[in-house]
Design a protein around this motif. Sequence first.
Motif, PDB file in Angstrom:
ATOM      1  N   ASP A  18       0.872  -1.179   0.000  1.00 13.01           N
ATOM      2  CA  ASP A  18       0.000   0.000   0.000  1.00 13.01           C
ATOM      3  C   ASP A  18       0.904   1.223   0.000  1.00 13.01           C
ATOM      4  O   ASP A  18       2.111   1.120   0.188  1.00 13.01           O
ATOM      5  CB  ASP A  18      -0.914  -0.005   1.227  1.00 13.01           C
ATOM      6  N   SER A  19       0.332   2.396  -0.252  1.00  9.62           N
ATOM      7  CA  SER A  19       1.207   3.568  -0.341  1.00  9.62           C
ATOM      8  C   SER A  19       0.716   4.736   0.499  1.00  9.62           C
ATOM      9  O   SER A  19       0.913   5.893   0.135  1.00  9.62           O
ATOM     10  CB  SER A  19       1.370   3.983  -1.796  1.00  9.62           C
ATOM     11  N   SER A  20       0.113   4.420   1.653  1.00  8.99           N
ATOM     12  CA  SER A  20      -0.265   5.540   2.513  1.00  8.99           C
ATOM     13  C   SER A  20       0.711   5.675   3.665  1.00  8.99           C
ATOM     14  O   SER A  20       1.094   4.683   4.282  1.00  8.99           O
ATOM     15  CB  SER A  20      -1.680   5.365   3.036  1.00  8.99           C
ATOM     16  N   ALA A  21       1.120   6.911   3.909  1.00  8.68           N
ATOM     17  CA  ALA A  21       1.975   7.222   5.060  1.00  8.68           C
ATOM     18  C   ALA A  21       1.064   7.853   6.101  1.00  8.68           C
ATOM     19  O   ALA A  21       0.534   8.939   5.896  1.00  8.68           O
ATOM     20  CB  ALA A  21       3.083   8.175   4.654  1.00  8.68           C
ATOM     21  N   HIS A  28      -0.580  11.395   5.871  1.00 10.88           N
ATOM     22  CA  HIS A  28       0.349  12.405   5.365  1.00 10.88           C
ATOM     23  C   HIS A  28       0.370  12.432   3.848  1.00 10.88           C
ATOM     24  O   HIS A  28       0.302  13.476   3.240  1.00 10.88           O
ATOM     25  CB  HIS A  28       1.771  12.145   5.879  1.00 10.88           C
ATOM     26  N   LYS A  29       0.557  11.254   3.266  1.00 13.94           N
ATOM     27  CA  LYS A  29       0.563  11.168   1.804  1.00 13.94           C
ATOM     28  C   LYS A  29       0.077   9.798   1.361  1.00 13.94           C
ATOM     29  O   LYS A  29       0.136   8.831   2.121  1.00 13.94           O
ATOM     30  CB  LYS A  29       1.952  11.459   1.238  1.00 13.94           C
ATOM     31  N   SER A  30      -0.431   9.720   0.151  1.00 10.11           N
ATOM     32  CA  SER A  30      -0.955   8.440  -0.353  1.00 10.11           C
ATOM     33  C   SER A  30      -0.174   7.914  -1.529  1.00 10.11           C
ATOM     34  O   SER A  30      -0.678   7.097  -2.289  1.00 10.11           O
ATOM     35  CB  SER A  30      -2.417   8.582  -0.783  1.00 10.11           C
ATOM     36  N   ASN A  31       1.056   8.399  -1.701  1.00  9.98           N
ATOM     37  CA  ASN A  31       1.849   7.841  -2.802  1.00  9.98           C
ATOM     38  C   ASN A  31       3.260   7.523  -2.326  1.00  9.98           C
ATOM     39  O   ASN A  31       4.233   7.761  -3.032  1.00  9.98           O
ATOM     40  CB  ASN A  31       1.857   8.798  -3.995  1.00  9.98           C
ATOM     41  N   TRP A 192       0.555   1.188 -10.630  1.00  6.90           N
ATOM     42  CA  TRP A 192      -0.059   1.712  -9.408  1.00  6.90           C
ATOM     43  C   TRP A 192      -1.543   1.388  -9.482  1.00  6.90           C
ATOM     44  O   TRP A 192      -2.124   1.341 -10.551  1.00  6.90           O
ATOM     45  CB  TRP A 192       0.117   3.231  -9.322  1.00  6.90           C
ATOM     46  N   ARG A 193      -2.149   1.166  -8.324  1.00  2.00           N
ATOM     47  CA  ARG A 193      -3.607   1.002  -8.304  1.00  2.00           C
ATOM     48  C   ARG A 193      -4.124   2.109  -7.402  1.00  2.00           C
ATOM     49  O   ARG A 193      -4.053   2.012  -6.189  1.00  2.00           O
ATOM     50  CB  ARG A 193      -3.993  -0.363  -7.733  1.00  2.00           C
ATOM     51  N   GLU A 194      -4.569   3.202  -8.011  1.00  5.47           N
ATOM     52  CA  GLU A 194      -4.932   4.359  -7.201  1.00  5.47           C
ATOM     53  C   GLU A 194      -6.427   4.575  -7.195  1.00  5.47           C
ATOM     54  O   GLU A 194      -7.063   4.570  -8.247  1.00  5.47           O
ATOM     55  CB  GLU A 194      -4.239   5.615  -7.744  1.00  5.47           C
ATOM     56  N   ASP A 198      -3.376  12.164  -4.906  1.00  8.47           N
ATOM     57  CA  ASP A 198      -2.984  13.347  -4.126  1.00  8.47           C
ATOM     58  C   ASP A 198      -3.223  14.594  -4.968  1.00  8.47           C
ATOM     59  O   ASP A 198      -3.034  14.582  -6.170  1.00  8.47           O
ATOM     60  CB  ASP A 198      -1.489  13.271  -3.780  1.00  8.47           C
ATOM     61  N   ALA A 199      -3.621  15.657  -4.337  1.00 13.28           N
ATOM     62  CA  ALA A 199      -3.822  16.921  -5.069  1.00 13.28           C
ATOM     63  C   ALA A 199      -2.487  17.355  -5.651  1.00 13.28           C
ATOM     64  O   ALA A 199      -1.471  17.288  -4.980  1.00 13.28           O
ATOM     65  CB  ALA A 199      -4.366  17.981  -4.120  1.00 13.28           C
TER      66      ALA A 199
END
Lengths: 203, 189
Positions: A18-21, A28-31, A192-194, A198-199
Amino acid sequence: MECVFGMVGKEFAVVVADSSAVHSILVHKSNEDKIMLLDSHKLMGASGEPGDRAQFTEYVQKNVALYHFRNGIPLTTAAAANFTRGELATALRKNPYSVNIVLAGYDKGIGPSLYYIDYIATLHKVDKAAFGYGSYFSLAMMDRHYHKDMSVEEAIELVDKCIIEIRSRLVVAPPNFVIKIVDKDGAREYAWRESVKDAPSVA
Amino acid sequence: MSIFEYNGSALVAMVGKNCFAIASDRRLGVQLQTVATDFQRIFKIHDKLFVGLAGLATDAQTLYQRLVFRHKLYQLREERDMKPETFASLVSAILYEKRFGPYFCQPVIAGLGDEDKPFICTMDSIGAKELAKDFVVAGTASESLYGACESMFKPDMEPEELFETISQALLSSVDRDCLSGWGGHVYVV
């Protein structure tokens, strides 16, 4: 809520993370990329304490590179896995790292391999591995659909099934995932599976 | 949950007529979750000496590496293999070194000594040896194993019969323990 899992296919291995911090209730961030390329043919997906994760995986990556410089040949996946376990085991009774690792690699003549390395330095060579709450769903999915020598398409289909399960059944499911693959041509990002982007940062 | 029950394990060793058998289950778990069903707990030190390590898997792996190291050093210095009794004392000493920060392992040692006389022993995590003439057990399923072995064991069994007995004892005991099972590895020497 960090999810890392991986599996071995025909002449390749795939690792998904997964890619969430996350810090408490804040994302904080999702990538965030949690799968580090140790060298041209090795992937190390890690989950756990964020500081430990970044620091320890970098430490292993640099030591793998050092071995290559000193000896002129790269480490095998098994050797890298045993090195990683050794570092975790030595630190365990002094200053333990809270990092769970899925290590995948491809060696010429041996083929693909996947290693499960616990945060308390339990090492085991496996065909499929998973950590975190997501493991309850991804391991079950893989137990049902996995078979030896899957093609890349079949494996990615299974990965997507696991991601769907995690997204639909885990209460604090991470929205985005990164998939990396390693085969005879090397280790690289596959996709990536998003579901949440992120803005874009203001220039 | 106790630290000894974190990974789950079952080990048993039995003595036969000029032979021994050592068996383990194959499950590697993390508390209630099964991670693998092909985990190796029994290791060969030399042709006539096997050691099984029950308890925490990480400590079993670390301890195994230390024991192989010490045995290889012994082989270089003495130009022969270690006797099982000597090896048991070595394991006991290594475990007691960590008396106040122990390895969370229970070793089961099985070997053929002088004139192929079988030797088995087990010890607790700080090296208290328990020698037995018939069978020794270790792991999360140890209580079931004691019962199964006590009822199934006969002295002076031939290797084939010993294999059957130890397998049945192991399988019936692990079936009553949720933390161990998923098959077994049996070594008969």
